[in-house]
Design an enzyme around this catalytic site. Structure first.
Site, short mmCIF file in Angstrom:
data_model
loop_
_atom_site.label_atom_id
_atom_site.label_comp_id
_atom_site.label_asym_id
_atom_site.label_seq_id
_atom_site.Cartn_x
_atom_site.Cartn_y
_atom_site.Cartn_z
N HIS A 175 0.86 -1.21 0.00
CA HIS A 175 0.00 0.00 0.00
C HIS A 175 0.89 1.24 0.00
CE1 HIS A 175 -3.79 2.24 1.47
NE2 HIS A 175 -2.85 3.16 1.24
N HIS A 224 1.57 5.37 -1.74
CA HIS A 224 1.21 6.54 -2.56
C HIS A 224 2.47 7.12 -3.16
CE1 HIS A 224 -2.90 6.69 -0.92
NE2 HIS A 224 -2.32 6.21 0.16
N LYS A 252 -9.32 -0.31 -5.80
CA LYS A 252 -9.36 0.34 -4.50
C LYS A 252 -10.70 1.02 -4.26
CE LYS A 252 -7.92 2.11 -0.63
NZ LYS A 252 -6.68 2.71 -0.16
N HIS A 300 -10.45 1.15 1.89
CA HIS A 300 -10.24 2.13 2.96
C HIS A 300 -11.47 1.99 3.86
CE1 HIS A 300 -8.61 6.01 4.63
NE2 HIS A 300 -9.79 5.89 5.22
N HIS A 309 -4.60 -0.62 5.89
CA HIS A 309 -4.13 0.13 7.07
C HIS A 309 -5.06 -0.02 8.28
CE1 HIS A 309 -6.81 2.89 5.05
NE2 HIS A 309 -5.91 3.35 4.23
N ASP A 332 1.45 2.74 3.49
CA ASP A 332 0.60 3.92 3.30
C ASP A 332 1.43 5.20 3.28
OD1 ASP A 332 -1.76 5.30 2.82
OD2 ASP A 332 -2.35 5.38 4.93
C1 NCD Z 1 -3.51 9.11 2.01
C2 NCD Z 1 -3.02 10.15 0.99
O1 NCD Z 1 -2.47 11.16 1.41
O2 NCD Z 1 -3.17 9.90 -0.21
N1 NCD Z 1 -3.59 9.73 3.30
C3 NCD Z 1 -3.63 9.10 4.49
O3 NCD Z 1 -3.82 9.75 5.50
N2 NCD Z 1 -3.44 7.79 4.59
C4 NCD Z 1 -4.81 8.56 1.57
C5 NCD Z 1 -5.22 7.33 2.30
O4 NCD Z 1 -4.65 6.24 2.09
O5 NCD Z 1 -6.14 7.38 3.12
ZN ZN Z 2 -3.26 5.13 1.58
#
Ligand code: NCD
Ligand code: ZN
Length: 344
Positions: A13, A15, A99, A136, A174, A247
């Site tokens: 996971h 970003h 997702k 999520h 998460h 995450d």
């Molecule tokens: C994530 C993001 O910034 O893209 N932020 C977070 O707090 N985890 C989005 C997400 O996975 O919820």
């Molecule tokens: Zn995330």
């Protein structure tokens, strides 16, 4: 010096964002992980196989020379996603999951789902195609306390979903609560969960230590100590359906240190090292490899990696700031020490 060699881990996971932010965060992940499930919450979100292909090309183009890294792409589920798009995703060979963001639950989730039942034909197609659904798991109902949103999501939405789609692979992303841990433990084998480093290492006091701490704000939000303890127990138990998902989510400092600071913690610069800390604190370093390098691949039905990574117990200080593109960002543990490092 104490050293620990593991099968090269994967991040289930992550970003990565896009453009020059992508280019600046990618080396941190590539240094540690062989593969990563790449979140589709760009602006606009990655909702089609074509968009995922183009995003994948941009990631590959941004890779450091000689990097051995495979981005595993995902589609962002909307109420316009069709079963035909699921078949195309399966056939692409590079889209590995879909997702589900409840609309408004977190950063860049405005195009998410308002009524999960509208997606049932798509879930049916995913179940057939063997494409995992990543969730999520938080309700967005403003009447529900922010610390309860995961537990309420499980009760209201996840339990019926798991009942209605007994063959659909589902990852509750998460996880942050005892409720989520027990749910996954007692769920059938098609249900797994990822756990972040911050939820293993911090409880909600970290949000208010001496004042407001925006760099500890992510969603789902940090919870009470007893929940953190439940997550540590799950991660270090050897249970095959709990696995690593950082995450890691870069946000520029100005967007976090603001009157309405956004959610997301950057951990890619020290991800496996932070997990090693959490496992060492629990006396369970021998279980780190399963969690970080085996369970996720097994759950996704992918081969385990063949290379290795070596960690050594040696303190280093995380920089006060790193660059996300042109903007400074504040990584987890900024200005503080991490007890493990990746050996050269
Ligand atoms: C994530 C993001 O910034 O893209 N932020 C977070 O707090 N985890 C989005 C997400 O996975 O919820
Ligand atoms: Zn995330």
């Amino acid at each position: 010096m104490e050293r620990l060699t593991l099968t090269r881990p994967d991040d289930w996971h992550l970003h990565l964002r896009d453009g020059d932010i992508l280019a600046s965060v990618l080396p941190d992940t590539v240094r540690r992980f062989r593969r990563a499930i790449v979140m589709p919450n760009l602006k606009p979100p990655v909702t089609s196989v074509d968009a995922a292909a183009a995003y994948r090309d941009r990631i590959l183009a941004a890779l450091p020379d000689e990097a051995d890294f495979e981005p595993l792409m995902t589609l962002y589920l909307t109420e316009e996603t069709t079963p035909g798009m699921i078949d195309a995703a399966r056939q692409s060979g590079f889209v590995h999951a879909v997702k589900l963001y409840p609309a408004g639950a977190t950063t860049h989730s405005a195009s998410g789902v308002t009524d999960i039942r509208r997606c049932y034909p798509v879930f049916e197609a995913m179940q057939q195609a063997g494409l995992p659904l990543l969730i999520h798991g938080e309700v967005t109902d403003p009447d529900v306390d922010i610390f309860d949103r995961e537990a309420v999501f499980i009760e209201r939405h996840l339990e019926p979903l798991v009942r209605d789609f007994p063959e659909l692979r589902i990852v509750l992303e998460h996880v942050t609560t005892e409720a989520a841990v027990s749910f996954v433990e007692s769920a059938p084998n098609n249900v797994g969960a990822t756990i972040t480093p911050q939820h293993l290492l911090y409880n909600r006091n970290a949000l208010f230590a001496g004042g407001m701490r925006p760099h500890h704000f992510c969603l789902p939000i940090l919870k009470r100590e007893r929940h953190r303890e439940a997550l540590v127990r799950a991660a270090t138990s050897g249970h095959p359906r709990f696995f690593l998902g950082t995450d890691s989510a870069p946000h520029p400092r100005h967007a976090k240190e603001s009157a309405c600071g956004c959610a997301g913690i950057y951990s890619a610069h020290a991800a496996i090292e932070l997990y090693a800390e959490a496992f060492a604190a629990a006396g369970a370093l021998d279980r780190l490899e399963g969690f970080a390098s085996h369970h996720g691949a097994d759950f996704y039905g992918m081969p385990r990696n063949t290379g290795t990574i070596t960690l050594e117990r040696a303190e280093w200080t995380v920089p006060e700031a790193v660059l996300f593109g042109h903007d400074p960002g504040v990584p987890l543990r900024a200005g503080e020490t991490v007890a493990w490092r990746v050996a050269e």
